[in-house]
Scaffold this motif. Sequence first.
Motif, PDB file in Angstrom:
ATOM      1  N   ILE A 119       0.859  -1.178   0.000  1.00  0.00           N
ATOM      2  CA  ILE A 119       0.000   0.000   0.000  1.00  0.00           C
ATOM      3  C   ILE A 119       0.896   1.229   0.000  1.00  0.00           C
ATOM      4  N   PRO A 120       0.756   2.096  -0.969  1.00  0.00           N
ATOM      5  CA  PRO A 120       1.581   3.302  -0.950  1.00  0.00           C
ATOM      6  C   PRO A 120       1.112   4.248   0.139  1.00  0.00           C
ATOM      7  N   ASN A 121       2.056   4.967   0.700  1.00  0.00           N
ATOM      8  CA  ASN A 121       1.757   5.950   1.711  1.00  0.00           C
ATOM      9  C   ASN A 121       0.902   7.036   1.050  1.00  0.00           C
ATOM     10  N   LEU A 122      -0.254   7.312   1.669  1.00  0.00           N
ATOM     11  CA  LEU A 122      -1.205   8.258   1.079  1.00  0.00           C
ATOM     12  C   LEU A 122      -0.549   9.605   0.792  1.00  0.00           C
ATOM     13  N   SER A 123       0.215  10.089   1.793  1.00  0.00           N
ATOM     14  CA  SER A 123       0.787  11.423   1.656  1.00  0.00           C
ATOM     15  C   SER A 123       1.933  11.469   0.653  1.00  0.00           C
ATOM     16  N   THR A 124       2.494  10.319   0.288  1.00  0.00           N
ATOM     17  CA  THR A 124       3.569  10.318  -0.700  1.00  0.00           C
ATOM     18  C   THR A 124       3.011  10.180  -2.116  1.00  0.00           C
ATOM     19  N   LEU A 125       1.718   9.858  -2.190  1.00  0.00           N
ATOM     20  CA  LEU A 125       1.120   9.624  -3.498  1.00  0.00           C
ATOM     21  C   LEU A 125       1.287  10.780  -4.475  1.00  0.00           C
ATOM     22  N   PRO A 126       0.959  11.992  -4.075  1.00  0.00           N
ATOM     23  CA  PRO A 126       0.989  13.086  -5.064  1.00  0.00           C
ATOM     24  C   PRO A 126       2.342  13.236  -5.754  1.00  0.00           C
ATOM     25  N   LYS A 127       3.432  12.907  -5.088  1.00  0.00           N
ATOM     26  CA  LYS A 127       4.761  13.055  -5.679  1.00  0.00           C
ATOM     27  C   LYS A 127       4.884  12.301  -7.006  1.00  0.00           C
ATOM     28  N   GLY A 128       4.403  11.077  -7.013  1.00  0.00           N
ATOM     29  CA  GLY A 128       4.561  10.260  -8.219  1.00  0.00           C
ATOM     30  C   GLY A 128       3.355  10.381  -9.144  1.00  0.00           C
ATOM     31  N   MET A 129       2.644  11.499  -9.096  1.00  0.00           N
ATOM     32  CA  MET A 129       1.381  11.586  -9.816  1.00  0.00           C
ATOM     33  C   MET A 129       1.445  12.423 -11.099  1.00  0.00           C
ATOM     34  N   HIS A 130       2.652  12.816 -11.551  1.00  0.00           N
ATOM     35  CA  HIS A 130       2.707  13.617 -12.773  1.00  0.00           C
ATOM     36  C   HIS A 130       2.063  12.862 -13.934  1.00  0.00           C
ATOM     37  N   ASP A 131       2.228  11.560 -13.957  1.00  0.00           N
ATOM     38  CA  ASP A 131       1.512  10.744 -14.941  1.00  0.00           C
ATOM     39  C   ASP A 131       0.117  10.437 -14.451  1.00  0.00           C
ATOM     40  N   GLY A 132       0.036  10.207 -13.151  1.00  0.00           N
ATOM     41  CA  GLY A 132      -1.234   9.806 -12.545  1.00  0.00           C
ATOM     42  C   GLY A 132      -2.306  10.866 -12.734  1.00  0.00           C
ATOM     43  N   ASN A 133      -1.899  12.154 -12.682  1.00  0.00           N
ATOM     44  CA  ASN A 133      -2.862  13.234 -12.837  1.00  0.00           C
ATOM     45  C   ASN A 133      -3.555  13.129 -14.190  1.00  0.00           C
ATOM     46  N   VAL A 134      -2.745  12.897 -15.219  1.00  0.00           N
ATOM     47  CA  VAL A 134      -3.292  12.739 -16.568  1.00  0.00           C
ATOM     48  C   VAL A 134      -4.261  11.572 -16.575  1.00  0.00           C
ATOM     49  N   ASN A 135      -3.846  10.512 -15.924  1.00  0.00           N
ATOM     50  CA  ASN A 135      -4.670   9.326 -15.904  1.00  0.00           C
ATOM     51  C   ASN A 135      -5.996   9.570 -15.221  1.00  0.00           C
ATOM     52  N   THR A 136      -5.962  10.234 -14.102  1.00  0.00           N
ATOM     53  CA  THR A 136      -7.221  10.495 -13.415  1.00  0.00           C
ATOM     54  C   THR A 136      -8.070  11.433 -14.262  1.00  0.00           C
ATOM     55  N   ALA A 137      -7.401  12.384 -14.976  1.00  0.00           N
ATOM     56  CA  ALA A 137      -8.151  13.300 -15.835  1.00  0.00           C
ATOM     57  C   ALA A 137      -8.849  12.497 -16.942  1.00  0.00           C
ATOM     58  N   THR A 138      -8.090  11.618 -17.609  1.00  0.00           N
ATOM     59  CA  THR A 138      -8.686  10.818 -18.667  1.00  0.00           C
ATOM     60  C   THR A 138      -9.735   9.897 -18.099  1.00  0.00           C
ATOM     61  N   ASP A 139      -9.527   9.469 -16.895  1.00  0.00           N
ATOM     62  CA  ASP A 139     -10.519   8.624 -16.249  1.00  0.00           C
ATOM     63  C   ASP A 139     -11.864   9.326 -16.182  1.00  0.00           C
ATOM     64  N   SER A 140     -11.855  10.550 -15.621  1.00  0.00           N
ATOM     65  CA  SER A 140     -13.108  11.283 -15.476  1.00  0.00           C
ATOM     66  C   SER A 140     -13.644  11.680 -16.862  1.00  0.00           C
ATOM     67  N   GLY A 141     -12.701  11.966 -17.805  1.00  0.00           N
ATOM     68  CA  GLY A 141     -13.112  12.281 -19.176  1.00  0.00           C
ATOM     69  C   GLY A 141     -13.835  11.099 -19.801  1.00  0.00           C
ATOM     70  N   THR A 142     -13.268   9.936 -19.562  1.00  0.00           N
ATOM     71  CA  THR A 142     -13.876   8.730 -20.109  1.00  0.00           C
ATOM     72  C   THR A 142     -15.281   8.544 -19.569  1.00  0.00           C
ATOM     73  N   VAL A 143     -15.411   8.743 -18.290  1.00  0.00           N
ATOM     74  CA  VAL A 143     -16.721   8.587 -17.654  1.00  0.00           C
ATOM     75  C   VAL A 143     -17.709   9.551 -18.300  1.00  0.00           C
ATOM     76  N   ALA A 144     -17.256  10.805 -18.430  1.00  0.00           N
ATOM     77  CA  ALA A 144     -18.134  11.826 -19.019  1.00  0.00           C
ATOM     78  C   ALA A 144     -18.510  11.439 -20.447  1.00  0.00           C
ATOM     79  N   ALA A 145     -17.492  10.987 -21.220  1.00  0.00           N
ATOM     80  CA  ALA A 145     -17.728  10.615 -22.617  1.00  0.00           C
ATOM     81  C   ALA A 145     -18.726   9.476 -22.709  1.00  0.00           C
ATOM     82  N   VAL A 146     -18.557   8.513 -21.810  1.00  0.00           N
ATOM     83  CA  VAL A 146     -19.469   7.365 -21.809  1.00  0.00           C
ATOM     84  C   VAL A 146     -20.890   7.821 -21.527  1.00  0.00           C
TER      85      VAL A 146
END
Length: 313
Positions: free
Chosen positions: A253-280
Amino acid sequence: METLLDTQRRLKSLLLMYLLVVNAAGDCPKPEGGNNTVLTNESLLKNVFPENIMVTLECSSGYIKESGSEFITCINDQWTESELICKKKDCGQPPPKPHMKFDTSEGTLFGALVKVTCEKGYQISGPSYKECYDQGWSGRASCEIVACDKPAIANGNTSWDSGDDPEYNNTIRYTCHEGYTLIGSDTVVCDETGEYSPDQPVCNEVTRAPATTSRSQVAITDLTTTDAKVSTFSDSSAAPTVHRTQTVTTSSIPNLSTLPKGMHDGNVNTATDSGTVAAVVIGAVVLLGVIIGFFLLHKFNMRRKGSHGISPL
Ligand SMILES: *[C@@H]1O[C@H](CO)[C@@H](O)[C@H](O)[C@H]1NC(C)=O
Ligand SMILES: *[C@@H]1O[C@H](CO)[C@@H](O)[C@H](O)[C@H]1NC(C)=O
Ligand SMILES: *[C@@H]1O[C@H](CO)[C@@H](O)[C@H](O)[C@H]1NC(C)=O
Ligand SMILES: *[C@@H]1O[C@H](CO)[C@@H](O)[C@H](O)[C@H]1NC(C)=O
Ligand SMILES: *[C@@H]1O[C@H](CO)[C@@H](O)[C@H](O)[C@H]1NC(C)=O
């Protein structure tokens, strides 16, 4: 009258004879030992102690001569005063043994008791007291290192691969087999009492909500699993979609507070995630609209057919 004088004379001569015999037998009584002194065996064997005879004294068992003469002499029916002075023998410090300590607060003279103890992590084998005897210290104790029972863990392994029992200060490490999670400390030490400190851990089967982990920890795990997996796996570009049903162990389990550090790719992913939901959602709405549209158009066509016959097509 004559007979009485005769008797007196005879008694006198008997007394004289008795005295002569006694005198001939010896002038002094059998001598005795004094303080911490005894007669030598040789002297004890004698029975007659005439004038000027000398006997030898010696120190009692456990005593040694400090000063004075060993001899006493019979002079004028009396023994001369003994001058022999004896003192208690000193056993000295008990012979040292590995990991052994002695409490010599009572001294080391004849009759003294010394308490025997062992260093931390060692236990005494044999009597815990030594006494200073004439021949030296009594007791044959030794200090043996404390041992613990062999470590054991169900559904796991320990680092102990020796055939002997672990001893004081030995460290044992534990790992659990695949599918099991370690509860407790993964490292324990054999302590000075022969117990493990802390207690040996156990391996519990991994479940979605292990009873032993706190519920808040589990809640965090469930919430973060999807995003965390997506962000970590998307870096390797292998599997952008990860099933939530995948087994997640506490250690991964990754440390919650350390998560944002490795999220430069993750941010895009979450964005596309919500985009996908909206598109669907939008797609579904559009599709629904199209279906309704077709349905209405079809109905309209049917009506037209009914009123005007076959269409030009
Ligand atoms: C023996 O020692 C005690 C005291 O230590 C003393 O009073 C006594 O006179 C001693 N006896 C002899 C025979 O020396
Ligand atoms: C004196 O005799 C006793 C017993 O008879 C014996 O135990 C002891 O060793 C003898 N002492 C010496 C100095 O020979
Ligand atoms: C645990 O022990 C078993 C049998 O001794 C061995 O096959 C296995 O590789 C060990 N696992 C670990 C993680 O050390
Ligand atoms: C046991 O460990 C302690 C602390 O590390 C150390 O001071 C001590 O000397 C060790 N004793 C033995 C017998 O190994
Ligand atoms: C999580 O990370 C923060 C800062 O990076 C740290 O202070 C904290 O101890 C970590 N918590 C755990 C459970 O690892």
